[in-house]
Enzyme design. Structure first.
Site, PDB file in Angstrom:
ATOM      1  CD  GLU A 195      -3.198  -0.834   2.048  1.00 43.82           C
ATOM      2  OE1 GLU A 195      -3.003  -0.148   3.065  1.00 43.82           O
ATOM      3  OE2 GLU A 195      -4.282  -1.385   1.805  1.00 43.82           O
ATOM      4  CD  GLU A 233      -4.258  -5.901   2.664  1.00 45.47           C
ATOM      5  OE1 GLU A 233      -4.988  -5.213   3.405  1.00 45.47           O
ATOM      6  OE2 GLU A 233      -3.022  -5.765   2.611  1.00 45.47           O
TER       7      GLU A 233
HETATM    8  C1  GAL Z   1      -4.547  -2.533   4.871  1.00 48.02           C
HETATM    9  C2  GAL Z   1      -3.121  -3.014   5.046  1.00 48.02           C
HETATM   10  C3  GAL Z   1      -3.035  -4.256   5.892  1.00 48.02           C
HETATM   11  C4  GAL Z   1      -3.904  -4.105   7.099  1.00 48.02           C
HETATM   12  C5  GAL Z   1      -5.317  -3.837   6.676  1.00 48.02           C
HETATM   13  C6  GAL Z   1      -6.294  -3.741   7.816  1.00 48.02           C
HETATM   14  O1  GAL Z   1      -4.563  -1.171   4.651  1.00 48.02           O
HETATM   15  O2  GAL Z   1      -2.518  -3.281   3.793  1.00 48.02           O
HETATM   16  O3  GAL Z   1      -1.702  -4.468   6.269  1.00 48.02           O
HETATM   17  O4  GAL Z   1      -3.423  -3.064   7.885  1.00 48.02           O
HETATM   18  O5  GAL Z   1      -5.352  -2.637   5.981  1.00 48.02           O
HETATM   19  O6  GAL Z   1      -7.588  -3.476   7.374  1.00 48.02           O
END
Ligand code: GAL
Length: 657
Positions: free
Chosen positions: A142, A313
């Protein structure tokens, strides 16, 4: 189409790994992303690598038949590295370094960090580049998260000066382009130029815009360095990065140009809570997310991904990082997953396998609870994995690429320019682009999101949200596309150096749209202006902004709607439609419906809670509402899963033809 998961073997005793891998596989998971925050375990002290644990983790996953998405660990430089090279820390607008103790504490312009990153990336890519279980790569994690694109460090300023020299060649050219004669801001050499920060009143807007462009280019340069190292050591394995939802602080097209896969991290409930939405919208979609938000991001990232986009994710339950963190309604994790596939995704990877019992994200759900039982999200992920098999069996073409008839032009510099030079405090570019997108989606239209330099042939309708700077050839490319073209207010309103065009807005676009914006006004959030259509079919109101426009005497335009005070609100000339304001949602949808009709595109009014997408020979229906939705005209035997009655939070998939 497949599902994956994000896994942190370093967070759990090694004795659990084999069982984790076995259960992942049994659940239907095919790929596992690892190691993006593991630098302190990979290299606990300078130059002392501990590969043993990571070798074993990769082997365990591979032996279970899982593909590994290996990450470079550069989002979290370890303490020893920061102590050795304190210039790695980015510097905030207050002139102070941001501290160690969380993540992303690095400056894209720091030469020490660039070199340290080359070393660790070479080590990781060298170690795992040809490992049979490693199928893909992710660079860093990110880029830009936690407001980390722009830094005001001495290293950044030094590189900014070089960037300016390359762009303008002579200081006179820069003075001219920026207009530094104003307030005696003229420079005698590039070395006199600092970061546009800490000034008494607003810093020069052209200076600020160039600083943002520079900072964006620094992200692209840093990513490119990593990609080149990975490619050299891991031939044939696609390289991805996980971008963020509705994130606009760097030019994603430029970063994605160096990648094989654009992926993004989808947290629909966190986004709704944290972004621009009005309080009533936040409560209406509290446990589902906004029905167009994830789709918008899928379409943004699909457009810049060479291979099918991924969700790297996927929110599996409540998150920890928004002001309030509601739990998704039952069915939403499944619905979000299918929405991704319907918009072209190749993989949906859930974050994370198991909720961590310690540290910052201990309140963030996983597919499993911290005591290692499958949570709601885990059960829905298993359902999705099973349904994927059904869909792939039903349609050999289910993974088809998507090409829509409607293009929405989306631009990153527009966001920076309007933020630097807003003229109305709430002129928020991503929000307006999203509102146009919602209006199109509410009509059942599939939308490609494209950059301003994309080929436009084949589109029937091209929608351009407020786009202040347009390339010189844009007018001709729009005209040659043969599409109906909708331009939002403020389009063509500035030159690339952030000056007013000599012929006034819309600048070069006046060649195809003969009008002149002779005055503008911005409107407070509680102020609206009534809008009446010439044919009496579409009344509503204007918000935020008004362009006062007049026609060229030789080529009068058709006034299709006017403000209550008589000024034109929406005009048409040939295939070009100009909106002189941002209209309320219902009015925008009515206007787009009429224009789509003129473009020969059939529309289906869907309201605000049911959405339809098409991919391959299949149509996907998503119901975000609290009531069932009945589909008409679909024969029973056309359904791959679901039925004519789509229950709340339900998904139905049927053969289109
Ligand atoms: C994203 C990040 C992850 C984790 C996640 C939690 O922004 O890439 O490492 O922090 O959010 O929702």
């Amino acid at each position: 189409m497949r599902v994956g998961v994000c896994y942190y073997p370093e967070h759990w005793p090694e004795s659990m790994w084999e069982d984790d891998a076995r259960r992942m596989k049994a659940l239907g998971i095919e790929q596992v992303r690892i190691a993006e925050f593991a630098w302190s375990r990979i290299e606990p002290s300078p130059g002392e690598y501990d590969w043993g644990w990571l070798d074993r983790a990769v082997d365990v996953l591979g032996a279970a038949g899982l593909q590994v998405v290996m990450c470079t660990p550069t989002a979290t430089p370890p303490k020893w590295l920061i102590d050795r090279y304190p210039d790695i820390l980015p510097v905030g607008a207050d002139g102070r370094p941001r501290a160690f103790g969380s993540r992303r504490h690095y400056d894209f312009s720091s030469p020490s960090y660039f070199a340290a990153s080359q070393t660790i990336c070479t080590a990781v890519a060298g170690r795992y580049g040809r490992h049979p279980a490693v199928a893909y790569w992710q660079t860093d994690n990110e880029f830009g998260c936690h407001n980390t694109v722009v830094s005001y460090s001495p290293a950044a300023v030094a590189r900014f000066r070089e960037w300016l020299k390359a762009r303008y060649r002579t200081i006179d050219a820069l003075n001219q382009a920026w207009g530094t004669v104003f307030w005696s801001m003229e420079y005698r050499s590039f070395d006199e130029i600092d970061a546009p920060v800490a000034t008494v009143t607003e810093a020069h807007p052209s200076h600020r815009l160039d600083y943002r462009r520079f900072a964006s280019d620094e992200v692209a340069r840093y990513n490119r360095m990593q990609v080149e190292i990975i490619r050299a050591h891991s031939p044939g394995r696609p390289v991805a990065h996980n971008f963020m939802q509705a994130f606009t602080e760097f030019d994603h097209y430029k970063v994605a140009a160096d990648l094989d896969i654009a992926t993004w991290d989808s947290y629909p409930l966190g986004a709704l809570e944290e972004l621009w939405f009005a309080p009533e919208i936040k409560s209406r979609w509290l446990r589902t997310g906004h029905p167009d938000f994830a789709s918008f991001n899928h379409d943004v990232y699909r457009g810049m991904s060479k291979l099918p986009l991924w969700v790297m994710e996927q929110q599996p339950g409540p998150v920890n990082w928004a002001l309030w963190n509601p739990a998704p309604l039952a069915g939403m994790v499944r619905l979000w997953s299918w929405e991704a596939f319907a918009h072209g995704a190749g993989c949906v990877s859930y974050f994370r396998w198991r909720q961590a019992p310690f540290a910052q994200e201990q309140m963030h759900a996983g597919l499993n609870t911290p005591d290692n039982r499958l949570d709601v999200g885990g059960r829905e992920a298993a359902q999705v994995a099973a349904e994927i098999r059904t869909v792939l069996a039903a349609d050999a073409d289910a993974n088809a690429a998507i090409r829509s008839k409607v293009a929405l032009v989306y631009d990153y510099e527009a966001k920076w320019l309007f933020e630097i030079h807003p003229q109305g405090a709430d002129f928020h570019y991503p929000r307006f682009a999203f509102e146009y997108y919602c209006a199109l989606r509410s009509l059942g239209l599939d939308v490609d999101v494209v950059p301003v330099d994309a080929p436009l042939d084949g589109y029937r309708l091209i929608v351009v949200p407020p786009l202040p700077v347009v390339p010189a050839d844009f007018a001709a490319r729009l005209a040659n596309s043969g599409a109906q073209v909708v331009l939002g207010p403020r389009t063509g309103s500035k030159t690339e150096h952030l000056q007013i065009p000599a012929n006034l807005p819309p600048g070069t676009l006046s060649a195809v749209l003969p009008l002149r914006v002779w005055r503008v006004e911005s409107m407070r959030p509680n102020v609206t202006e009534a809008v009446h259509s010439a044919d009496g079919t579409a009344d509503g109101y204007a918000r935020h902004w008004r362009d006062f426009i007049e026609s060229d005497a030789h080529a009068p335009f058709e006034v299709r709607a006017s403000f209550a005070d008589g000024h034109p609100a929406y005009v048409k000339s040939g295939a070009f439609h100009y909106f002189a304001s941002l209209f309320d949602d219902a009015l925008s949808a009515r206007l787009f419906a009429r224009i789509a009709d003129e473009a020969g595109l059939p529309t289906t009014p869907l309201g605000d809670s049911v959405r339809i997408s098409r991919r391959g020979a299949l149509t996907y229906v998503f119901n975000y509402s609290a009531a069932s939705h009945t589909l008409s005209g679909v024969p029973d035997d056309a359904f791959v899963f679901g039925a004519r009655e789509v229950e709340p939070q339900g998904v139905a998939v049927y053969r289109t033809t």
